[in-house]
Design an enzyme around this catalytic site. Structure first.
Site, PDB file in Angstrom:
ATOM      1  N   SER A  23       0.973  -1.200  -0.035  1.00  0.00           N
ATOM      2  CA  SER A  23       0.132  -0.144  -0.142  1.00  0.00           C
ATOM      3  C   SER A  23       0.816   1.180  -0.063  1.00  0.00           C
ATOM      4  CB  SER A  23      -0.723  -0.082   1.306  1.00  0.00           C
ATOM      5  OG  SER A  23      -1.569   1.385   1.491  1.00  0.00           O
ATOM      6  N   TYR A  61      -0.299  -1.040  10.580  1.00  0.00           N
ATOM      7  CA  TYR A  61      -0.560  -1.054   9.225  1.00  0.00           C
ATOM      8  C   TYR A  61       0.419  -0.584   8.345  1.00  0.00           C
ATOM      9  CZ  TYR A  61      -2.954  -0.828   4.680  1.00  0.00           C
ATOM     10  OH  TYR A  61      -3.511  -1.154   3.224  1.00  0.00           O
TER      11      TYR A  61
END
Length: 330
Positions: free
Chosen positions: A160, A186
């Site tokens: 990401s 994350y």
């Protein structure tokens, strides 16, 4: 074979390309692909495109009945039980697949969690790091014999743009002694996904196993289940009514567009002989310095930060992951 430069190829595709368009004209008959997270969000569209081009697709899932129901409209998908956060479950899935003797042409590591409250796996590892990285590390290494059997395979890690939230905090990756921030956790796991691809490619390319990582775009999927509507509005991914904002030029995509780069990395002939790079918008992404701003509008520049593709860090993460999981290629 040398490493691949982290610079765009000029693929001719772009942010609005769909997964179906990414495989247009390809016949994947005879190829087998495993897609983790293949029964949710972008994974479903990844499976749909690969099956549409003729690939045999295997989807490991915690809830096999629900996964089979979700994928029933696609047809011809094999769903098998596996929980990425449970090492015994990962081993059981790998053993079952290896017992069949099937070559594995691509492994798309698409499953993941985001912005979850602090929880730990059975070994005490923080859940983002355990699920998004360590689970896929274990699965990939356990499936290595099948990847070798393909005599030309790819391992694709869905990372990401969020990797810019955090590098690897080497002295405390599991938040044992530092304040917990769910988005930083994350981000650390997404950096790990990129570093994993870099070192996997170094170790595997002489045997024909290549590694890729990618940013799919910002897509509202079940991955966002831990974020409330206000947070999603602040991020700019939904409007005031809660409707997803679609603007591929800003990497705000539909699920079909979001799955395109995963599919492209897994099967595109443009990447034959290449690997160890981070991709976005169906091309190799540019390397951007920390703090770089977009040239065409406000906000951070797209691309990959240097710390996420650093070879020394990639090797360090691999060795740390071996210690954490007890799994290695040796």
């Amino acid at each position: 074979m040398t490493s691949t430069p982290q610079q765009p190829l000029g693929s001719g595709l772009g942010p609005a390309t769909t997964a179906a368009e990414a495989v247009a004209g390809l016949d994947l008959t005879g190829r087998t692909v495993i897609v983790t997270g293949g029964a949710s969000g972008l994974g479903v569209e990844t499976v749909r495109a690969l099956r549409g081009a003729g690939a045999a697709v295997v989807v490991p899932a915690r809830d096999t009945a629900r996964a089979a129901g979700t994928l029933g409209g696609i047809g011809g998908v094999t769903v098998l039980p596996m929980d990425l956060a449970d090492p015994a479950s990962v081993d059981a899935f790998a053993d079952r697949f290896l017992a069949g003797g099937t070559p594995l042409h691509a492994l798309v590591n698409s499953a993941g969690i985001m912005a979850a409250p602090l929880t730990r796996d059975a070994d005490g590892h923080e859940s983002h790091f355990a699920t998004n990285h360590l689970g896929h590390f274990r699965l990939t290494l356990r499936l290595w014999p099948a990847l070798l059997r393909a005599e030309g395979a790819r391992v694709v890690s869905v990372s990401s743009w969020g990797h810019r939230r955090s590098g690897i905090v080497w002295d405390d990756p599991d938040y044992a002694g530092r304040p917990y921030d769910p988005m930083d956790a994350y981000g650390q796991s997404k950096t790990a996904n990129v570093l994993f691809a870099v070192e996997l490619d170094r170790r595997g390319r002489s045997s024909g196993v290549r590694g890729f990582a990618l940013h799919p775009g910002s897509i509202v999927t079940p991955l966002a289940r831990h974020q409330d509507a206000a947070s999603l509005r602040r991020m700019g991914v939904v409007d005031e009514d809660g409707t997803p904002v679609i603007d591929p030029s800003r990497n705000l995509k539909t699920p079909e567009q979001g799955a395109a780069t995963s599919v492209w990395c897994a099967v595109s002939p443009r990447l034959d002989g290449l690997g160890g790079v981070y991709c976005e918008n169906c091309d190799i992404a540019p390397l951007v310095p920390e703090g770089a701003e977009r040239a065409d509008g406000p906000g951070p520049a797209f691309g990959v930060l240097p710390y996420a593709v650093d070879p020394a860090s990639a090797r360090r993460l691999w060795e740390m992951s071996e210690r954490m999981t007890g799994v290695s290629l040796d």
